[in-house]
Each structure stands twice: as C-alpha cells, then as structure tokens.
Write a protein that holds these residues in place. Sequence first.
Motif, short mmCIF file in Angstrom:
data_model
loop_
_atom_site.label_atom_id
_atom_site.label_comp_id
_atom_site.label_asym_id
_atom_site.label_seq_id
_atom_site.Cartn_x
_atom_site.Cartn_y
_atom_site.Cartn_z
N VAL A 83 1.05 -1.31 -0.20
CA VAL A 83 -0.08 -0.58 -0.02
C VAL A 83 0.49 1.53 -0.37
CG1 VAL A 83 -2.20 1.29 1.32
CG2 VAL A 83 -1.97 -1.08 1.52
N VAL A 84 0.61 1.87 -1.02
CA VAL A 84 1.24 3.57 -1.28
C VAL A 84 0.74 4.91 -1.00
CG1 VAL A 84 3.26 2.64 -2.57
CG2 VAL A 84 0.90 3.29 -3.18
N GLY A 85 -0.60 4.49 -0.67
CA GLY A 85 -1.51 6.03 -0.79
C GLY A 85 -2.65 5.18 -0.60
N LEU A 86 -3.32 6.36 0.33
CA LEU A 86 -5.23 5.99 0.79
C LEU A 86 -5.26 7.72 1.48
CD1 LEU A 86 -5.14 5.04 4.59
CD2 LEU A 86 -2.83 5.62 3.06
N PRO A 87 -6.80 7.38 1.72
CA PRO A 87 -7.39 8.50 1.88
C PRO A 87 -7.07 8.44 3.64
CG PRO A 87 -8.89 7.33 0.55
CD PRO A 87 -8.01 6.83 1.23
N LYS A 88 -6.60 9.72 4.07
CA LYS A 88 -5.99 9.16 5.27
C LYS A 88 -6.84 10.81 6.24
CE LYS A 88 -0.82 9.14 4.95
NZ LYS A 88 0.14 9.87 6.07
N MET A 89 -8.05 10.86 6.08
CA MET A 89 -8.49 11.60 6.84
C MET A 89 -10.22 9.97 7.69
SD MET A 89 -11.83 14.72 6.79
CE MET A 89 -10.56 15.67 6.15
N ASN A 90 -9.84 9.80 9.08
CA ASN A 90 -10.65 9.52 9.16
C ASN A 90 -10.75 7.50 9.96
OD1 ASN A 90 -12.40 11.53 10.14
ND2 ASN A 90 -13.90 11.43 8.50
N ILE A 91 -9.23 7.89 9.31
CA ILE A 91 -8.72 6.12 9.57
C ILE A 91 -9.21 5.56 11.07
CG2 ILE A 91 -6.52 4.58 9.38
CD1 ILE A 91 -5.08 7.03 7.46
N ASP A 113 -7.73 12.67 -5.05
CA ASP A 113 -6.99 13.77 -5.11
C ASP A 113 -6.30 13.05 -6.60
OD1 ASP A 113 -4.99 15.55 -6.15
OD2 ASP A 113 -4.49 15.46 -3.63
N PHE A 114 -7.32 13.18 -7.97
CA PHE A 114 -6.87 12.42 -8.87
C PHE A 114 -4.49 12.95 -9.34
CE2 PHE A 114 -11.26 12.17 -9.28
CZ PHE A 114 -11.50 10.11 -9.38
N GLU A 115 -4.55 13.58 -9.02
CA GLU A 115 -3.47 14.16 -9.36
C GLU A 115 -2.39 13.93 -8.76
OE1 GLU A 115 -0.61 18.30 -9.59
OE2 GLU A 115 -3.08 18.64 -9.10
N LEU A 134 -17.56 7.56 -9.63
CA LEU A 134 -15.47 7.96 -10.60
C LEU A 134 -14.93 6.35 -10.81
CD1 LEU A 134 -15.05 10.16 -7.77
CD2 LEU A 134 -16.06 10.55 -10.47
N TYR A 135 -15.53 5.79 -11.05
CA TYR A 135 -15.03 3.92 -11.60
C TYR A 135 -13.94 4.72 -12.33
CZ TYR A 135 -13.82 -0.34 -13.42
OH TYR A 135 -13.19 -1.59 -13.88
N ASP A 136 -14.41 4.98 -13.84
CA ASP A 136 -13.74 5.75 -14.84
C ASP A 136 -12.26 6.42 -15.00
OD1 ASP A 136 -15.20 3.55 -16.59
OD2 ASP A 136 -16.50 5.77 -17.17
N ASP A 137 -12.73 7.76 -14.42
CA ASP A 137 -11.79 8.20 -14.26
C ASP A 137 -9.81 7.48 -13.27
OD1 ASP A 137 -12.54 10.76 -14.21
OD2 ASP A 137 -14.56 10.17 -13.49
N PHE A 138 -10.29 6.85 -11.91
CA PHE A 138 -9.87 5.21 -11.74
C PHE A 138 -9.00 4.89 -12.94
CE2 PHE A 138 -12.03 6.70 -7.66
CZ PHE A 138 -11.02 7.20 -6.63
N ALA A 139 -9.85 4.29 -13.39
CA ALA A 139 -9.68 3.54 -14.62
C ALA A 139 -8.77 3.60 -15.20
CB ALA A 139 -10.44 2.70 -15.20
N GLU A 140 -8.39 5.66 -15.72
CA GLU A 140 -7.74 5.51 -16.63
C GLU A 140 -6.49 5.75 -16.02
OE1 GLU A 140 -9.01 9.24 -17.67
OE2 GLU A 140 -11.41 8.83 -18.42
N ILE A 141 -5.96 5.37 -14.10
CA ILE A 141 -4.72 5.82 -14.28
C ILE A 141 -4.45 4.35 -13.86
CG2 ILE A 141 -3.67 6.92 -12.28
CD1 ILE A 141 -4.88 9.38 -11.61
N ALA A 142 -5.07 3.61 -13.23
CA ALA A 142 -4.38 1.76 -13.49
C ALA A 142 -5.46 0.71 -13.12
CB ALA A 142 -4.01 2.51 -12.17
N PRO A 143 -5.56 -0.24 -13.51
CA PRO A 143 -6.87 -1.14 -13.24
C PRO A 143 -6.66 -0.97 -12.11
CG PRO A 143 -4.23 -2.11 -14.16
CD PRO A 143 -3.68 -0.41 -13.76
#
Length: 323
Positions: A83-91, A113-115, A134-143
């Motif tokens: 794991v390299v990234g995740l939303p850090k609010m309310n972990i 934060d897509f950037e 937002l699935y399509d937006d994620f899929a454009e970046i990676a599987p």
Amino acid sequence: MKKLSFIFAILFVTAVLAACGSNTNKDNEQANEGNGNNNEQQEETLTIKHELGETPVQKNPQKVVVFDFGALDTLDALGVEEVVGLPKMNIPNYLSKYEGDEYENVGSLKEPDFEKIHSLDPDLILISGRQSELYDDFAEIAPTIYVGLDTTRYMDSFKENVNTLAEIFGKEEVAKTELEKIDDKIAALHEKASKDNGKSLVILANEGKMSAYGPSSRFGIIHDVFGFAPVDEGIEVSTHGQNVSFEYLHEQNPDYLFVIDRGTAIGGESSSKQLVENDLVKKTNAYKNDKIVYLDPENWYLSGGGLESVSAMADEVEVVLEP
C-alpha cells in the motif's frame, strides 16, 4: 591450381552458409525465449471480475492505492505491504499505522486527489461504493477493482473480496486460515443467537436523528449472519436506513438495541448515549435489562467487511447474550 581454388571456394561458401544457419537458429531460440517470457508474464496477469466490470491485474502489484478501509483492513491482516496511498481522514484507530509519512494522502473517501494518485503511478487501485461513480476516472490511471460489499449477501461478498485480494497477492493460505477462524466464530454465535428468544433492533444515530436497519440492509449482518431475530421485519432497506422516532423504539420494545454513532465515526464527539437513552427508551426491555450496546463505529461504519473488522463485529454483538 584451378582445381584447388574451386575446392577452397566451395569450402568458403559452405562455412558461410553454416554460420548463417547458426545465427538463424540463435535468433529463433532468442525469439522463442522471448515468447516464453511473454507467456510467463501473461500467466501472471489475472482477470478480476467485479461489480463494475472485468479488470486485468498484474499478480503481486508493487504499488497499491486503497479507497476502502475494509479492503485496507484485509490487506493488513494478510500481511500485504504494498500500500502506497489512501485517504488519511478518519482512518480507524486499529489501522493507525497508515497515518505514517510513508503513505501518501490521496484525498478523501468522496473527493479523491487524482493528481496525487496519478503521481504515485500505482499498479492497482481499490475502490468501493463511495467512489463507484468515479470508476472510469480511476481506471484511466491504473487497473481499478470495486471491492464494495453486497450487504444482501454479506458473507459471500465478504469472502469473495478477501479471496480476490489473496489471489492477487499470493496470500491464499493465509486467507483460508483467517476465514476458517471467522466461520467458526460466527457459527458459534449464530447457534446461540438463533436459540435466544430476544428481538433486536439496529439504529444509526446521526446529528440528533435515528435510522433503523433491518435484514438485508447495510447493518443486516446482525440478523442475516449472526442470527439475531429482528423486532421489525418490515424495515425499509436503504443505504441511509429508515427514519424512526423514539415513539417507534418504545412501541417496538426491542430486547436488544444496537447503536452505531455516525458522528464519532467521522471524527465528531459521541452523542448517541444522550440521544438514545431518554424517558421513552428507558421503558424498553433493552434499557431495563442493560442490553443496549454501543457498537464501535469504526468497525461498523468505516471498515466493515475486513478480516479484522468482521471478527470484531461478531465479538461486539455477542455480549448481549451473556447473562
């Protein structure tokens, strides 16, 4: 002399042809080796079917971005360290190690934060209901794989997600062992709960209001899996639950009342006890017999469907069956 020259010429041509043949064979061998490597790589690619489609995923991805705390819970329990990234609010507190600087903050559960995600160049992204649009937006970046729970078939959906992640990261044996432990725990709980005559109700307390949840709902695992009989079979099934009043709680008179405090889950102060335990509720069997249980909102609201959270959820509700 001419005869010798002719013989030398024949030998020279033969040697050249032999060399060409040798090079051709080497080229063919290298090509075959190359094809073998490609085949090996293809064998390491899995096609994962999920609610939003089919996604080819490289086995043992090295960089993973996670937007579902239940999936993060499972990866942690399986010993996955990619794991390299995740939303850090309310972990959730029990996953607090992911607040460390070695993990990048990739936005919030509802506002990625897509950037930042793109800059991480992940090999895999895991999402659930809050990000599904937002699935399509994620899929454009990676599987990208959808790992949200289908609460109408909670345990099957939960196990499918665990086994999918285990297959991707080569953790099948660990997953099998952990799932067997959970199955044994739930079987024992279900046997006790199904023999009990008490009726139960699950409510979500949120900013001075209450919503009730019944079978096949977001928190229906209490009825459908753990075996607690519902006090009301007709509760509307929806993500946000059925709005109810204190008069409703008094009329239904549950023997067991399970309360989830949304405010606490999202970082606010707990107010559910003050909200719930008013004069009307104090007339119910649940209050009179000290059978109101304030469930851990992190497990139930934030990270449900993880290997650790499901086990903890079973432990939490079992306390009402104690004398």
